[in-house]
Design a protein around this motif. Sequence first.
Motif, PDB file in Angstrom:
ATOM      1  N   SER A  57      -0.689  36.175   3.635  1.00 56.47           N
ATOM      2  CA  SER A  57      -0.962  34.962   3.076  1.00 56.47           C
ATOM      3  C   SER A  57      -1.594  34.950   4.083  1.00 56.47           C
ATOM      4  O   SER A  57      -1.508  34.765   5.719  1.00 56.47           O
ATOM      5  CB  SER A  57       0.329  34.075   2.823  1.00 56.47           C
ATOM      6  N   SER A  58      -2.497  33.466   3.821  1.00 53.86           N
ATOM      7  CA  SER A  58      -3.124  32.900   4.840  1.00 53.86           C
ATOM      8  C   SER A  58      -2.286  31.638   5.995  1.00 53.86           C
ATOM      9  O   SER A  58      -1.161  31.534   5.327  1.00 53.86           O
ATOM     10  CB  SER A  58      -4.374  31.360   3.948  1.00 53.86           C
ATOM     11  N   PRO A  59      -2.520  31.328   6.603  1.00 55.97           N
ATOM     12  CA  PRO A  59      -2.020  30.021   7.855  1.00 55.97           C
ATOM     13  C   PRO A  59      -1.658  28.967   7.348  1.00 55.97           C
ATOM     14  O   PRO A  59      -0.439  28.680   7.187  1.00 55.97           O
ATOM     15  CB  PRO A  59      -1.989  30.605   9.338  1.00 55.97           C
ATOM     16  N   ILE A  60      -2.593  28.533   6.414  1.00 52.68           N
ATOM     17  CA  ILE A  60      -2.724  27.348   6.067  1.00 52.68           C
ATOM     18  C   ILE A  60      -1.810  27.272   4.923  1.00 52.68           C
ATOM     19  O   ILE A  60      -1.057  26.148   4.039  1.00 52.68           O
ATOM     20  CB  ILE A  60      -4.425  26.999   5.334  1.00 52.68           C
ATOM     21  N   ALA A  61      -1.485  28.231   3.820  1.00 52.44           N
ATOM     22  CA  ALA A  61      -0.643  28.805   2.883  1.00 52.44           C
ATOM     23  C   ALA A  61       0.538  28.491   3.195  1.00 52.44           C
ATOM     24  O   ALA A  61       1.498  27.654   2.474  1.00 52.44           O
ATOM     25  CB  ALA A  61      -1.276  29.991   2.049  1.00 52.44           C
ATOM     26  N   LEU A  62       1.033  29.205   4.708  1.00 52.86           N
ATOM     27  CA  LEU A  62       2.235  29.518   4.922  1.00 52.86           C
ATOM     28  C   LEU A  62       2.575  27.832   5.430  1.00 52.86           C
ATOM     29  O   LEU A  62       4.181  27.468   5.279  1.00 52.86           O
ATOM     30  CB  LEU A  62       2.243  30.733   5.419  1.00 52.86           C
ATOM     31  N   LEU A  63       2.195  26.946   5.933  1.00 57.06           N
ATOM     32  CA  LEU A  63       2.235  25.795   5.994  1.00 57.06           C
ATOM     33  C   LEU A  63       2.134  24.859   4.956  1.00 57.06           C
ATOM     34  O   LEU A  63       3.451  23.767   4.848  1.00 57.06           O
ATOM     35  CB  LEU A  63       0.909  25.649   7.183  1.00 57.06           C
ATOM     36  N   GLY A  64       1.762  25.181   4.275  1.00 59.30           N
ATOM     37  CA  GLY A  64       1.940  23.904   3.129  1.00 59.30           C
ATOM     38  C   GLY A  64       3.098  24.660   1.795  1.00 59.30           C
ATOM     39  O   GLY A  64       3.997  23.880   2.296  1.00 59.30           O
ATOM     40  N   ARG A  65       3.631  26.343   2.365  1.00 55.36           N
ATOM     41  CA  ARG A  65       5.159  26.388   1.425  1.00 55.36           C
ATOM     42  C   ARG A  65       5.491  26.102   2.390  1.00 55.36           C
ATOM     43  O   ARG A  65       7.299  25.413   2.064  1.00 55.36           O
ATOM     44  CB  ARG A  65       4.701  27.951   1.495  1.00 55.36           C
ATOM     45  N   ARG A  66       5.376  25.816   4.153  1.00 56.81           N
ATOM     46  CA  ARG A  66       6.816  25.146   5.181  1.00 56.81           C
ATOM     47  C   ARG A  66       7.254  23.953   4.548  1.00 56.81           C
ATOM     48  O   ARG A  66       8.414  23.443   4.628  1.00 56.81           O
ATOM     49  CB  ARG A  66       6.741  25.402   6.297  1.00 56.81           C
ATOM     50  N   ASP A  75       3.948  14.648   9.079  1.00 54.45           N
ATOM     51  CA  ASP A  75       3.503  14.252  10.038  1.00 54.45           C
ATOM     52  C   ASP A  75       2.724  15.472  11.008  1.00 54.45           C
ATOM     53  O   ASP A  75       1.910  15.980  11.816  1.00 54.45           O
ATOM     54  CB  ASP A  75       4.605  13.017  11.584  1.00 54.45           C
ATOM     55  N   GLU A  76       4.420  16.712  10.994  1.00 55.31           N
ATOM     56  CA  GLU A  76       4.113  18.318  11.638  1.00 55.31           C
ATOM     57  C   GLU A  76       3.153  18.537  11.144  1.00 55.31           C
ATOM     58  O   GLU A  76       1.763  19.263  11.254  1.00 55.31           O
ATOM     59  CB  GLU A  76       5.392  18.375  12.071  1.00 55.31           C
ATOM     60  N   TYR A  77       3.087  18.450   9.646  1.00 56.82           N
ATOM     61  CA  TYR A  77       2.327  19.115   8.690  1.00 56.82           C
ATOM     62  C   TYR A  77       0.840  18.972   8.829  1.00 56.82           C
ATOM     63  O   TYR A  77       0.262  19.762   9.137  1.00 56.82           O
ATOM     64  CB  TYR A  77       2.375  18.773   7.509  1.00 56.82           C
ATOM     65  N   TRP A  78       0.338  17.478   8.856  1.00 59.13           N
ATOM     66  CA  TRP A  78      -0.655  17.578   9.117  1.00 59.13           C
ATOM     67  C   TRP A  78      -1.469  17.385  10.755  1.00 59.13           C
ATOM     68  O   TRP A  78      -2.271  17.762  10.448  1.00 59.13           O
ATOM     69  CB  TRP A  78      -1.200  15.737   8.459  1.00 59.13           C
ATOM     70  N   ARG A  79      -0.464  17.418  11.747  1.00 60.83           N
ATOM     71  CA  ARG A  79      -1.164  18.235  12.592  1.00 60.83           C
ATOM     72  C   ARG A  79      -1.296  19.209  13.112  1.00 60.83           C
ATOM     73  O   ARG A  79      -2.000  19.696  13.277  1.00 60.83           O
ATOM     74  CB  ARG A  79       0.206  17.305  14.066  1.00 60.83           C
TER      75      ARG A  79
END
Length: 97
Positions: A57-66, A75-79
């Motif tokens: 999966s893309s890193p952006i999708a993985l970040l969204g899942r986390r 804050d960490e998500y947006w950074r």
Amino acid sequence: MNTLAHSGGPGPWVLLFPLVWAAVVIGIVTLLRRTVWRGRRGQWGAARTAGAVPGASSPIALLGRRFAAGEIDEDEYWRRLSVLDEQFGRATGDSKV
């Protein structure tokens, strides 16, 4: 007139055996679909779209899942999203000029 029930033969219960075997086969297939075959997707599976590899999966999708799972705060998500957006771009195809 002799029927199955009065002839001394197997009786009407013999008609129940195909239903029992059908229930066993359906149960085994259901069990396999829920356990063993769940992660596998063949050539016609939903994971095989244009350029998609199963399990990747893309890193952006993985970040969204986390973020959705509560592993990281807002804050960490947006950074992290701003850093990933600079490197990979948006998944929707937006191009920065």
